[in-house]
Scaffold this motif. Structure first.
Motif, PDB file in Angstrom:
ATOM      1  N   LEU A  67      -0.473  75.977  44.594  1.00 14.42           N
ATOM      2  CA  LEU A  67      -0.167  74.754  43.840  1.00 14.42           C
ATOM      3  C   LEU A  67      -0.280  73.516  44.719  1.00 14.42           C
ATOM      4  O   LEU A  67      -0.745  72.464  44.276  1.00 14.42           O
ATOM      5  CB  LEU A  67       1.233  74.851  43.230  1.00 14.42           C
ATOM      6  N   GLU A  68       0.144  73.656  45.983  1.00 11.92           N
ATOM      7  CA  GLU A  68       0.064  72.527  46.918  1.00 11.92           C
ATOM      8  C   GLU A  68      -1.396  72.160  47.184  1.00 11.92           C
ATOM      9  O   GLU A  68      -1.773  70.979  47.208  1.00 11.92           O
ATOM     10  CB  GLU A  68       0.779  72.873  48.227  1.00 11.92           C
ATOM     11  N   LEU A  86       4.034  63.885  51.654  1.00 11.32           N
ATOM     12  CA  LEU A  86       4.274  64.787  52.793  1.00 11.32           C
ATOM     13  C   LEU A  86       2.986  65.003  53.592  1.00 11.32           C
ATOM     14  O   LEU A  86       3.002  65.025  54.823  1.00 11.32           O
ATOM     15  CB  LEU A  86       4.818  66.134  52.309  1.00 11.32           C
ATOM     16  N   ARG A  87       1.881  65.134  52.872  1.00  7.60           N
ATOM     17  CA  ARG A  87       0.593  65.315  53.551  1.00  7.60           C
ATOM     18  C   ARG A  87       0.265  64.101  54.428  1.00  7.60           C
ATOM     19  O   ARG A  87      -0.113  64.244  55.590  1.00  7.60           O
ATOM     20  CB  ARG A  87      -0.511  65.512  52.502  1.00  7.60           C
ATOM     21  N   PHE A  88       0.417  62.899  53.853  1.00  5.31           N
ATOM     22  CA  PHE A  88       0.095  61.684  54.612  1.00  5.31           C
ATOM     23  C   PHE A  88       1.077  61.491  55.772  1.00  5.31           C
ATOM     24  O   PHE A  88       0.696  60.987  56.837  1.00  5.31           O
ATOM     25  CB  PHE A  88       0.085  60.466  53.697  1.00  5.31           C
ATOM     26  N   THR A 111      13.034  59.123  51.784  1.00  2.00           N
ATOM     27  CA  THR A 111      14.268  58.986  50.992  1.00  2.00           C
ATOM     28  C   THR A 111      13.962  58.473  49.586  1.00  2.00           C
ATOM     29  O   THR A 111      14.550  58.933  48.597  1.00  2.00           O
ATOM     30  CB  THR A 111      15.262  58.023  51.688  1.00  2.00           C
ATOM     31  N   LEU A 112      13.047  57.532  49.479  1.00  2.00           N
ATOM     32  CA  LEU A 112      12.674  56.977  48.171  1.00  2.00           C
ATOM     33  C   LEU A 112      12.100  58.058  47.253  1.00  2.00           C
ATOM     34  O   LEU A 112      12.410  58.113  46.062  1.00  2.00           O
ATOM     35  CB  LEU A 112      11.650  55.850  48.352  1.00  2.00           C
ATOM     36  N   HIS A 113      11.264  58.937  47.810  1.00  2.00           N
ATOM     37  CA  HIS A 113      10.694  60.032  47.013  1.00  2.00           C
ATOM     38  C   HIS A 113      11.779  61.014  46.587  1.00  2.00           C
ATOM     39  O   HIS A 113      11.793  61.480  45.441  1.00  2.00           O
ATOM     40  CB  HIS A 113       9.614  60.761  47.823  1.00  2.00           C
ATOM     41  N   LEU A 114      12.685  61.312  47.493  1.00  2.00           N
ATOM     42  CA  LEU A 114      13.768  62.248  47.183  1.00  2.00           C
ATOM     43  C   LEU A 114      14.680  61.680  46.104  1.00  2.00           C
ATOM     44  O   LEU A 114      15.134  62.398  45.206  1.00  2.00           O
ATOM     45  CB  LEU A 114      14.569  62.558  48.447  1.00  2.00           C
ATOM     46  N   GLN A 115      14.974  60.390  46.203  1.00  2.00           N
ATOM     47  CA  GLN A 115      15.841  59.747  45.215  1.00  2.00           C
ATOM     48  C   GLN A 115      15.197  59.777  43.826  1.00  2.00           C
ATOM     49  O   GLN A 115      15.870  59.989  42.817  1.00  2.00           O
ATOM     50  CB  GLN A 115      16.131  58.297  45.642  1.00  2.00           C
ATOM     51  N   ARG A 116      13.862  59.606  43.779  1.00  2.00           N
ATOM     52  CA  ARG A 116      13.154  59.649  42.502  1.00  2.00           C
ATOM     53  C   ARG A 116      13.289  61.036  41.873  1.00  2.00           C
ATOM     54  O   ARG A 116      13.539  61.174  40.673  1.00  2.00           O
ATOM     55  CB  ARG A 116      11.678  59.312  42.695  1.00  2.00           C
ATOM     56  N   ILE A 117      13.142  62.074  42.693  1.00  2.00           N
ATOM     57  CA  ILE A 117      13.275  63.453  42.193  1.00  2.00           C
ATOM     58  C   ILE A 117      14.693  63.704  41.693  1.00  2.00           C
ATOM     59  O   ILE A 117      14.908  64.259  40.613  1.00  2.00           O
ATOM     60  CB  ILE A 117      12.898  64.461  43.311  1.00  2.00           C
ATOM     61  N   ILE A 168       4.053  64.876  37.818  1.00  2.00           N
ATOM     62  CA  ILE A 168       3.501  63.777  38.612  1.00  2.00           C
ATOM     63  C   ILE A 168       4.355  63.540  39.863  1.00  2.00           C
ATOM     64  O   ILE A 168       3.841  63.272  40.945  1.00  2.00           O
ATOM     65  CB  ILE A 168       3.428  62.480  37.772  1.00  2.00           C
ATOM     66  N   ASP A 169       5.676  63.646  39.697  1.00  2.00           N
ATOM     67  CA  ASP A 169       6.578  63.436  40.836  1.00  2.00           C
ATOM     68  C   ASP A 169       6.300  64.442  41.959  1.00  2.00           C
ATOM     69  O   ASP A 169       6.344  64.100  43.135  1.00  2.00           O
ATOM     70  CB  ASP A 169       8.039  63.560  40.394  1.00  2.00           C
ATOM     71  N   TYR A 170       6.013  65.684  41.564  1.00  2.00           N
ATOM     72  CA  TYR A 170       5.718  66.703  42.573  1.00  2.00           C
ATOM     73  C   TYR A 170       4.416  66.384  43.299  1.00  2.00           C
ATOM     74  O   TYR A 170       4.333  66.483  44.530  1.00  2.00           O
ATOM     75  CB  TYR A 170       5.626  68.085  41.928  1.00  2.00           C
ATOM     76  N   MET A 171       3.406  65.973  42.550  1.00  2.00           N
ATOM     77  CA  MET A 171       2.124  65.621  43.166  1.00  2.00           C
ATOM     78  C   MET A 171       2.297  64.448  44.125  1.00  2.00           C
ATOM     79  O   MET A 171       1.723  64.439  45.220  1.00  2.00           O
ATOM     80  CB  MET A 171       1.098  65.284  42.080  1.00  2.00           C
ATOM     81  N   ARG A 172       3.105  63.466  43.714  1.00  5.15           N
ATOM     82  CA  ARG A 172       3.365  62.308  44.591  1.00  5.15           C
ATOM     83  C   ARG A 172       4.082  62.744  45.872  1.00  5.15           C
ATOM     84  O   ARG A 172       3.769  62.275  46.963  1.00  5.15           O
ATOM     85  CB  ARG A 172       4.208  61.265  43.856  1.00  5.15           C
TER      86      ARG A 172
END
Length: 280
Positions: free
Chosen positions: A123-124, A211-213, A269-275, A202-206
């Motif tokens: 999936l990743e 993480l990749r970048f 942190t911003l990505h985690l907060q969105r999740i 979409i959140d997972y893809m983001r």
């Protein structure tokens, strides 16, 4: 019409030869090597496929691989590389001839012996490299049809990694190691935030792309600006996500054995907060 001088016949269908400039080439064609001897000329009309491998190590590995293949398998695996070349808008690293051929020979052999092929980061890979995944799906379908095997979906992910590796000149082992790291980080998020992330969202893809970048920036030693005001705000407003971000940063640091700048924790942190907010 071009003429080549034969150096060695690997089998009835594969020759090693030299062109007019003395470059070593691999010539492929039905019956092209039958009864041929070193030093004999062969005209281009007889040649179905031609490969030039500049790296001596790649040349030797590829020659060894080709000499072990039957005619049908050889044609299919060469077609696989040709499909990738035709669908890609960037030049491929020549290592794909060796790496992908070797991988597919092993995969087909395993399937014919009834051995399952599992891809723990399918999936990743699909989320990170959608274009490569699409090409890999076409290659897998062609191999399955031509060789009458049933390579599973997980195999598409492995082939996609080989394609991406050839496009960006990165070692497949490094790409695999980074994928494993991302899977580990996602499991950390799910455990710490007590959530189950929808892997098709979409959140997972983001998140995966972020993480990749992040990993790529760390490997390049690239620094991003740290928004000081935001750091204090996030630490106060979202302490759980901020602390988790730092735990993840430490894992990345330990795995890659490279320095990571503090700003990475802020954006993570911003990505985690969105999740977390989506779940709540």
């Amino acid at each position: 019409m071009k003429t080549y001088l034969i150096k060695k016949a690997l089998n009835n269908n594969v020759l090693i030869a030299t062109d007019v400039n003395g470059n070593e080439v691999v010539l492929i064609g039905r019956g092209i090597g039958f009864g041929k001897k070193s030093g004999e000329p062969i005209i281009q009309e007889k040649v179905e496929k031609l490969f030039v491998l500049n790296d001596p190590k790649e040349q030797e590995q590829y020659k060894q691989l080709l000499s072990t293949l039957d005619e049908d398998t050889l044609k299919v695996l060469i077609s696989a590389v040709e499909i990738i070349q035709a669908r890609s808008d960037m030049p491929l690293n020549e290592h794909i001839h060796v790496a992908l051929t070797d991988h597919l020979v092993f995969a087909v052999s395993r399937m014919r012996r009834g051995m399952a092929i599992r891809n723990p980061f399918l999936l990743e890979t699909k989320a990170l490299y959608p274009d490569e995944y699409k090409i890999a799906a076409e290659v897998t379908a062609m191999v399955n049809k031509q060789l009458t095997v049933a390579l599973p979906e997980g195999e598409i992910g492995f082939i996609a990694l080989h394609i991406h590796s050839a496009l960006v000149n990165k070692d497949v082992r490094d790409l695999t190691r980074h994928s494993e790291l991302m899977v580990r980080l996602v499991k950390m998020i799910e455990e710490q935030l007590e959530v189950v992330i929808d892997k098709n969202s979409i959140d997972y893809m983001r998140l995966i792309r972020h993480l990749r970048f992040t990993i790529e920036r760390v490997v390049r030693g690239e620094r991003i600006a740290e928004p000081k005001k935001m750091t204090g705000l996030l630490k106060t407003e979202y302490p759980v996500c901020y602390n988790l971000a730092w735990k993840m940063i430490k894992v990345i640091q330990q795995t890659l054995k490279m320095e990571i700048y503090d700003a990475e924790a802020v954006y993570l942190t911003l990505h985690l907060q969105r999740i977390q907010s989506r779940v709540e």
